[in-house]
Design an enzyme around this catalytic site. Sequence first.
Site, PDB file in Angstrom:
ATOM      1  N   ASP A   1       2.621  -2.934  -4.083  1.00  0.00           N
ATOM      2  CA  ASP A   1       1.252  -3.454  -4.416  1.00  0.00           C
ATOM      3  C   ASP A   1       0.857  -2.784  -4.832  1.00  0.00           C
ATOM      4  O   ASP A   1      -0.898  -2.691  -5.823  1.00  0.00           O
ATOM      5  CB  ASP A   1       0.730  -5.046  -4.003  1.00  0.00           C
ATOM      6  CG  ASP A   1       0.386  -3.953  -2.611  1.00  0.00           C
ATOM      7  OD1 ASP A   1       0.227  -2.718  -2.095  1.00  0.00           O
ATOM      8  OD2 ASP A   1       0.100  -5.143  -1.888  1.00  0.00           O
TER       9      ASP A   1
ATOM     10  N   ASP B   1       0.661  -1.357  -0.296  1.00  0.00           N
ATOM     11  CA  ASP B   1       0.015  -0.220   0.528  1.00  0.00           C
ATOM     12  C   ASP B   1       0.762   1.186   0.105  1.00  0.00           C
ATOM     13  O   ASP B   1       0.284   2.417   0.432  1.00  0.00           O
ATOM     14  CB  ASP B   1      -0.890   0.072   1.147  1.00  0.00           C
ATOM     15  CG  ASP B   1      -2.001  -1.228   1.192  1.00  0.00           C
ATOM     16  OD1 ASP B   1      -2.011  -1.694   0.461  1.00  0.00           O
ATOM     17  OD2 ASP B   1      -3.012  -1.247   2.370  1.00  0.00           O
TER      18      ASP B   1
ATOM     19  N   CYS C   1      -4.695  -5.735  -2.718  1.00  0.00           N
ATOM     20  CA  CYS C   1      -2.937  -6.086  -2.217  1.00  0.00           C
ATOM     21  C   CYS C   1      -3.324  -7.561  -3.312  1.00  0.00           C
ATOM     22  O   CYS C   1      -2.235  -7.755  -3.650  1.00  0.00           O
ATOM     23  CB  CYS C   1      -2.944  -6.451  -0.589  1.00  0.00           C
ATOM     24  SG  CYS C   1      -3.440  -4.622   0.423  1.00  0.00           S
TER      25      CYS C   1
END
Length: 496
Positions: free
Chosen positions: A295, A31, A66
């Site tokens: 990600d 993140d 994710c």
Amino acid sequence: MLNYLLLVLYAGAVLSDVEKRPNFVVILTDDQDIVLGGMTPMKNVQQFIAKEGVTFANSYVTSPICCPSRASLLTGQYIHNHRTQNNSLSGNCYGTEWRRKEHRVFANALHDAGYNTFYAGKYLNQYGVKEAGGPEVVPPGWSEWHGLVGNSVYYNYTMSNNGVPTYSTDLYLTDVIRDLSISYIENQTESQPFLMVLAPPAPHQPFTPARRHEGVYSNVTAVRHPNFNIAVDDKHWLLRMPPSPLPETMMPELDRVYRSRWEALLAVDEMVADVIGALEVNALLDNTYVIYTSDNGYHIGQFSQVYDKRQPYETDIKVPLLIRGPGLKKNAVNPQPVLNIDIAPTILHLAGVKAPDMDGRPVKMEKEEIGERYMLVEYYGEGRDGSVDEKCPWKYDGDNLAQCYPEYDCKCQDARNNTFACIRHIAQRLNMKYCVFADTEKFAELYDLTADPYELTNAVDGEFQAIIVWYNNYLSHMLKCRGAKNCDDPMGEFSN
């Protein structure tokens, strides 16, 4: 005697080729945005990777969440091909279908080609849970495995150490990953190449910094770009839902989250310096590609949202990508559009290993012009029973909404029809995004990022209809594409 000499010479040549094969270190954060200043705390990353290599200015992910994004990075495939649609087992996040196809992860090809392979940290969100086989399962393709069970945490976690579950309460996970990686590097030699993937939890929620870093950014507040906490009426319904704008009472919480994320990243930055140092001390750095990325991105307050990802805006889909390694320019900025599905084929190409069928393509490290590319971003929204608080007025629709809490002023962060597909179109004179939502409105959004970098104005009703038709057709083809050639040019002769 002649045959013996030829055999010796051949063996020497093979050994020489093996010794020349590069090593790879992939550092995958969780993140970490780039649009909101998420790279500001990364002084070591800037010094030891950016200044020694290439920073990619247009790096994107296939999904702003994710598990699907990680699955894309690992396989080099778009979501509609690897079929991991969200973070749940039913959405194929380490579900049965994923495990059947897990041999497609690029580490398998390197392992089969003689590479040592090492993984430490978060893998896919549902890895290690009981319903997916538990932490005793070691994914194929990894010589050494230290996988986090479940989603990102910093303390009180279980790791699978080569299939042996180990519980820890007070060891900070990023530091554990650092120690494991340095120990691994110290046992490597030039005679066998290696791949090392390090996946720390930072800066994912709950944004817990190491104790030594608590309060370092106590005076920092969330960045207030022009799209911060503004009411919108031209975006899809989830952003239009009340409250819009967020009340001023929410601002201290947004600031807390922003600085906590920066503080959680400081241990990652220290890890990068220590890994680079270990590679150098062990005479491995000159033959090692170090890749740093995330990600997905993150938003904090943009368009009256709270803090999360799962949206098609630049905050959520644009990520850092920095690479240093043999033969690469130093302190260079590369503008070419890159997707996370390109990382796996790039590594295999540099290793001289044949890649399985992938939708991504090797990054042209020497290329310095933008070129043109159509990139697909997919997201499949979730409703999650139990994540709509009883105190919120939307409790009646808990099957279709997700993450609606009083501490968010009941502003929901996801919904089943927060399902969309976007074309991110970048060229020398074009910087466009077109998205279509799978909702009853069939809502569409179009942004010219050159004229409108903060995506303030949805221009879908102001463009020539022919442009909308073109993007719709291209999007339809992209959602069915398979393989690098087809996904680069899914419309054949109709593409530029």
